[in-house]
Design a protein around this motif. Structure first.
Motif, PDB file in Angstrom:
ATOM      1  N   MET A  47      42.928  40.068  44.723  1.00 41.48           N
ATOM      2  CA  MET A  47      42.889  41.035  45.804  1.00 41.48           C
ATOM      3  C   MET A  47      42.408  40.323  47.067  1.00 41.48           C
ATOM      4  O   MET A  47      41.376  39.677  47.056  1.00 41.48           O
ATOM      5  CB  MET A  47      41.960  42.200  45.459  1.00 41.48           C
ATOM      6  N   GLU A  48      43.164  40.478  48.138  1.00 39.53           N
ATOM      7  CA  GLU A  48      42.737  39.942  49.425  1.00 39.53           C
ATOM      8  C   GLU A  48      41.811  40.960  50.088  1.00 39.53           C
ATOM      9  O   GLU A  48      42.094  42.155  50.072  1.00 39.53           O
ATOM     10  CB  GLU A  48      43.936  39.684  50.331  1.00 39.53           C
ATOM     11  N   LYS A  49      40.708  40.462  50.677  1.00 41.83           N
ATOM     12  CA  LYS A  49      39.730  41.347  51.305  1.00 41.83           C
ATOM     13  C   LYS A  49      39.583  40.985  52.773  1.00 41.83           C
ATOM     14  O   LYS A  49      39.550  39.813  53.142  1.00 41.83           O
ATOM     15  CB  LYS A  49      38.384  41.232  50.606  1.00 41.83           C
ATOM     16  N   PHE A  50      39.485  42.029  53.621  1.00 42.83           N
ATOM     17  CA  PHE A  50      39.364  41.853  55.056  1.00 42.83           C
ATOM     18  C   PHE A  50      38.274  42.761  55.600  1.00 42.83           C
ATOM     19  O   PHE A  50      38.113  43.888  55.130  1.00 42.83           O
ATOM     20  CB  PHE A  50      40.687  42.226  55.755  1.00 42.83           C
ATOM     21  N   GLU A  51      37.532  42.278  56.584  1.00 40.76           N
ATOM     22  CA  GLU A  51      36.581  43.092  57.344  1.00 40.76           C
ATOM     23  C   GLU A  51      37.106  43.140  58.769  1.00 40.76           C
ATOM     24  O   GLU A  51      37.145  42.117  59.459  1.00 40.76           O
ATOM     25  CB  GLU A  51      35.178  42.485  57.300  1.00 40.76           C
ATOM     26  N   LEU A  52      37.527  44.332  59.202  1.00 45.11           N
ATOM     27  CA  LEU A  52      38.191  44.481  60.482  1.00 45.11           C
ATOM     28  C   LEU A  52      37.551  45.582  61.320  1.00 45.11           C
ATOM     29  O   LEU A  52      36.945  46.506  60.774  1.00 45.11           O
ATOM     30  CB  LEU A  52      39.670  44.820  60.265  1.00 45.11           C
ATOM     31  N   SER A  53      37.726  45.491  62.628  1.00 44.80           N
ATOM     32  CA  SER A  53      37.297  46.574  63.517  1.00 44.80           C
ATOM     33  C   SER A  53      38.239  47.759  63.299  1.00 44.80           C
ATOM     34  O   SER A  53      39.290  47.634  62.647  1.00 44.80           O
ATOM     35  CB  SER A  53      37.360  46.123  64.978  1.00 44.80           C
ATOM     36  N   VAL A  54      37.903  48.894  63.860  1.00 45.39           N
ATOM     37  CA  VAL A  54      38.734  50.092  63.706  1.00 45.39           C
ATOM     38  C   VAL A  54      40.156  49.820  64.196  1.00 45.39           C
ATOM     39  O   VAL A  54      41.128  50.107  63.497  1.00 45.39           O
ATOM     40  CB  VAL A  54      38.125  51.293  64.465  1.00 45.39           C
ATOM     41  N   GLU A  55      40.281  49.258  65.386  1.00 45.59           N
ATOM     42  CA  GLU A  55      41.603  49.005  65.953  1.00 45.59           C
ATOM     43  C   GLU A  55      42.391  48.019  65.090  1.00 45.59           C
ATOM     44  O   GLU A  55      43.587  48.212  64.839  1.00 45.59           O
ATOM     45  CB  GLU A  55      41.486  48.466  67.383  1.00 45.59           C
ATOM     46  N   GLU A  56      41.734  46.971  64.632  1.00 42.29           N
ATOM     47  CA  GLU A  56      42.393  45.987  63.783  1.00 42.29           C
ATOM     48  C   GLU A  56      42.808  46.598  62.446  1.00 42.29           C
ATOM     49  O   GLU A  56      43.892  46.316  61.930  1.00 42.29           O
ATOM     50  CB  GLU A  56      41.474  44.793  63.521  1.00 42.29           C
ATOM     51  N   ALA A  57      41.954  47.460  61.886  1.00 42.43           N
ATOM     52  CA  ALA A  57      42.247  48.101  60.599  1.00 42.43           C
ATOM     53  C   ALA A  57      43.453  49.033  60.713  1.00 42.43           C
ATOM     54  O   ALA A  57      44.303  49.070  59.817  1.00 42.43           O
ATOM     55  CB  ALA A  57      41.026  48.865  60.093  1.00 42.43           C
ATOM     56  N   VAL A  58      43.544  49.772  61.814  1.00 44.29           N
ATOM     57  CA  VAL A  58      44.681  50.669  62.031  1.00 44.29           C
ATOM     58  C   VAL A  58      45.964  49.843  62.192  1.00 44.29           C
ATOM     59  O   VAL A  58      46.992  50.146  61.587  1.00 44.29           O
ATOM     60  CB  VAL A  58      44.445  51.592  63.243  1.00 44.29           C
ATOM     61  N   ASP A  59      45.905  48.791  62.989  1.00 46.25           N
ATOM     62  CA  ASP A  59      47.073  47.927  63.178  1.00 46.25           C
ATOM     63  C   ASP A  59      47.492  47.269  61.864  1.00 46.25           C
ATOM     64  O   ASP A  59      48.681  47.166  61.557  1.00 46.25           O
ATOM     65  CB  ASP A  59      46.798  46.859  64.234  1.00 46.25           C
ATOM     66  N   PHE A  60      46.503  46.818  61.076  1.00 42.25           N
ATOM     67  CA  PHE A  60      46.781  46.178  59.786  1.00 42.25           C
ATOM     68  C   PHE A  60      47.474  47.159  58.843  1.00 42.25           C
ATOM     69  O   PHE A  60      48.441  46.811  58.164  1.00 42.25           O
ATOM     70  CB  PHE A  60      45.473  45.665  59.172  1.00 42.25           C
ATOM     71  N   LEU A  61      46.988  48.401  58.812  1.00 44.69           N
ATOM     72  CA  LEU A  61      47.593  49.439  57.976  1.00 44.69           C
ATOM     73  C   LEU A  61      49.029  49.688  58.422  1.00 44.69           C
ATOM     74  O   LEU A  61      49.945  49.781  57.602  1.00 44.69           O
ATOM     75  CB  LEU A  61      46.763  50.724  58.054  1.00 44.69           C
TER      76      LEU A  61
END
Length: 98
Positions: A1-15
């Motif tokens: 499993m790849e794990k990421f810690e992102l800001s809100v904006e980055e998390a939305v873009d990643f999704l």
């Protein structure tokens, strides 16, 4: 499993960039936890503003097991999510303040 810690904006873009129809999505926001198959992803404009809505068939027995999540509306309450792609790839994202 790849794990990421992102800001809100980055998390939305990643999704937005990584979620596909028929993936399984586990998402936690505010006090809500939802898990199920992604049936549709909608990027239509609403009232002239860009939209990002996900239709999820919940893995549960309930009266209405299908929900629509407006990602832009819940973005500030987003805590974490995991995407399970059909090919077996797993992506975990934790939202952090940056």
């Amino acid at each position: 499993m790849e794990k990421f810690e992102l800001s809100v904006e980055e998390a939305v873009d990643f999704l937005k960039e990584n979620l596909e129809i028929h993936d399984t999505l586990e998402i936690a926001y505010n006090r809500v936890f939802a898990e199920g198959e992604v049936l549709n992803i909608d990027f239509s404009k609403y009232f002239g503003e860009p939209g990002f809505k996900i239709l999820v068939s919940l893995d549960a027995d309930s009266i209405n097991p299908t929900i629509e999540i407006d990602v832009y509306e819940i973005a500030d309450d987003l805590i974490e999510y995991t995407i399970y792609h059909r090919n077996g790839e797993e992506l975990y994202v934790s939202v952090v303040d940056k």
